[in-house]
Design a protein around this motif. Structure first.
Motif, PDB file in Angstrom:
ATOM      1  N   LYS A   2       0.841  -1.182   0.000  1.00 50.11           N
ATOM      2  CA  LYS A   2       0.000   0.000   0.000  1.00 50.11           C
ATOM      3  C   LYS A   2       0.885   1.243   0.000  1.00 50.11           C
ATOM      4  O   LYS A   2       1.830   1.329   0.771  1.00 50.11           O
ATOM      5  N   VAL A   3       0.518   2.171  -0.907  1.00 51.51           N
ATOM      6  CA  VAL A   3       1.244   3.434  -0.995  1.00 51.51           C
ATOM      7  C   VAL A   3       0.226   4.569  -1.059  1.00 51.51           C
ATOM      8  O   VAL A   3      -0.928   4.375  -1.433  1.00 51.51           O
ATOM      9  N   ILE A   4       0.689   5.759  -0.702  1.00 50.58           N
ATOM     10  CA  ILE A   4      -0.116   6.968  -0.827  1.00 50.58           C
ATOM     11  C   ILE A   4       0.505   7.806  -1.929  1.00 50.58           C
ATOM     12  O   ILE A   4       1.692   8.147  -1.862  1.00 50.58           O
ATOM     13  N   HIS A  16      -2.852  11.918  -3.070  1.00 54.18           N
ATOM     14  CA  HIS A  16      -3.289  11.683  -1.691  1.00 54.18           C
ATOM     15  C   HIS A  16      -4.263  10.513  -1.551  1.00 54.18           C
ATOM     16  O   HIS A  16      -4.911  10.395  -0.534  1.00 54.18           O
ATOM     17  N   GLU A  17      -4.370   9.663  -2.562  1.00 59.20           N
ATOM     18  CA  GLU A  17      -5.170   8.448  -2.462  1.00 59.20           C
ATOM     19  C   GLU A  17      -4.268   7.305  -2.027  1.00 59.20           C
ATOM     20  O   GLU A  17      -3.087   7.258  -2.362  1.00 59.20           O
ATOM     21  N   THR A  18      -4.841   6.355  -1.299  1.00 60.54           N
ATOM     22  CA  THR A  18      -4.116   5.153  -0.913  1.00 60.54           C
ATOM     23  C   THR A  18      -4.482   4.067  -1.917  1.00 60.54           C
ATOM     24  O   THR A  18      -5.660   3.795  -2.135  1.00 60.54           O
ATOM     25  N   GLU A  20      -3.164   0.108  -3.751  1.00 51.47           N
ATOM     26  CA  GLU A  20      -2.389  -1.137  -3.614  1.00 51.47           C
ATOM     27  C   GLU A  20      -1.670  -1.385  -4.933  1.00 51.47           C
ATOM     28  O   GLU A  20      -2.300  -1.431  -5.995  1.00 51.47           O
ATOM     29  N   ALA A  36       4.983   8.587  -4.845  1.00 51.23           N
ATOM     30  CA  ALA A  36       4.247   7.954  -3.757  1.00 51.23           C
ATOM     31  C   ALA A  36       5.163   7.745  -2.558  1.00 51.23           C
ATOM     32  O   ALA A  36       6.386   7.804  -2.675  1.00 51.23           O
ATOM     33  N   ALA A  39       2.445   3.655   2.798  1.00 55.87           N
ATOM     34  CA  ALA A  39       1.233   4.012   3.538  1.00 55.87           C
ATOM     35  C   ALA A  39       1.401   3.724   5.023  1.00 55.87           C
ATOM     36  O   ALA A  39       0.964   2.703   5.531  1.00 55.87           O
ATOM     37  N   ALA A  44      -0.735   8.671   6.240  1.00 59.46           N
ATOM     38  CA  ALA A  44      -2.185   8.686   6.004  1.00 59.46           C
ATOM     39  C   ALA A  44      -2.821   9.933   6.619  1.00 59.46           C
ATOM     40  O   ALA A  44      -3.698  10.558   6.005  1.00 59.46           O
ATOM     41  N   ALA A  47      -1.945  12.866   4.416  1.00 66.88           N
ATOM     42  CA  ALA A  47      -2.703  12.810   3.165  1.00 66.88           C
ATOM     43  C   ALA A  47      -4.131  13.310   3.375  1.00 66.88           C
ATOM     44  O   ALA A  47      -4.680  14.019   2.525  1.00 66.88           O
ATOM     45  N   GLU A  48      -4.752  12.951   4.495  1.00 65.67           N
ATOM     46  CA  GLU A  48      -6.107  13.429   4.791  1.00 65.67           C
ATOM     47  C   GLU A  48      -6.125  14.946   4.941  1.00 65.67           C
ATOM     48  O   GLU A  48      -7.052  15.613   4.483  1.00 65.67           O
TER      49      GLU A  48
END
Length: 147
Positions: A2-4, A16-18, A20, A36, A39, A44, A47-48
Motif C-alpha cells: 500500500k502506498v499513498i 493523496h489516495e491510498t 495497492e 508515492a 502508507a 495517512a 494525506a487526509e
C-alpha cells in the motif's frame, strides 16, 4: 504494498489516495520518482490533511472559473491571423493562442488545461470554445479574422 500517491498518476489514481500496487513497482518506480510514499499511519494523516486543503482550494478555483466564464461570455475575443483568399489559415489556432488572447483582450486568467478543443481551428469565422474543469464546464466565443 500500500502506498499513498503524492501526485496524480495516470491509470493509478489521484494525489493523496491510498492504492495497492506490487512491491516492485512501488520500490523501483513510484517511491524513487517521488510519486508515492509508503502508507504509514503518519503518512495517512498527512494525506487526509492535504485532501481537505485540496477540496477547499478546488472549490475556490471552481468559483473563480465560473466568474471568469461569465466575464468571457460578455467579452469579444478576436484573433487576427494570416489567411488566404478562401479563408484558410496559414497557421492553425490552438489552445495556447486562445489562452493568450483571452488573457490579453479580456484580462482573464484561465488555467492551461481547461480549454477542450477537438481539433485546432484552421479557418476564419466564429467559434464556440468549450471549457472544462472536472465536472464543471462552460463555453465562450472567439472570432478569427484575417489580418
Amino acid at each position: 504494498m500500500k502506498v499513498i500517491l503524492l501526485k496524480d498518476v495516470r491509470k493509478m489514481g489521484r494525489a493523496h489516495e491510498t492504492i495497492e500496487v506490487s512491491d516492485g513497482h512501488a520500490i523501483n518506480f513510484l517511491i524513487p520518482q517521488k510519486l508515492a510514499v509508503a502508507a504509514t499511519p503518519d503518512a495517512a494523516r498527512r494525506a487526509e490533511g492535504y485532501k481537505a486543503k485540496g477540496a477547499v482550494a478546488k472549490e475556490v478555483q471552481t468559483h473563480l472559473l465560473e466568474q471568469n466564464l461569465a466575464t468571457l461570455a460578455e467579452a469579444r475575443i478576436v484573433l487576427k491571423m494570416k489567411a488566404n483568399e478562401q479563408g484558410h489559415l496559414y497557421n492553425a489556432v490552438g489552445e495556447d493562442e486562445i489562452l493568450a488572447a483571452v488573457k490579453e483582450q479580456a484580462n482573464v486568467e484561465l488555467p492551461e488545461d481547461v480549454i477542450r478543443l477537438e481539433k485546432p481551428i484552421k479557418e476564419l469565422g466564429t467559434y464556440d470554445i468549450p471549457v472544462s474543469a472536472g465536472k464543471d464546464f462552460g463555453r465562450f466565443n472567439i472570432v478569427v479574422e484575417a489580418e
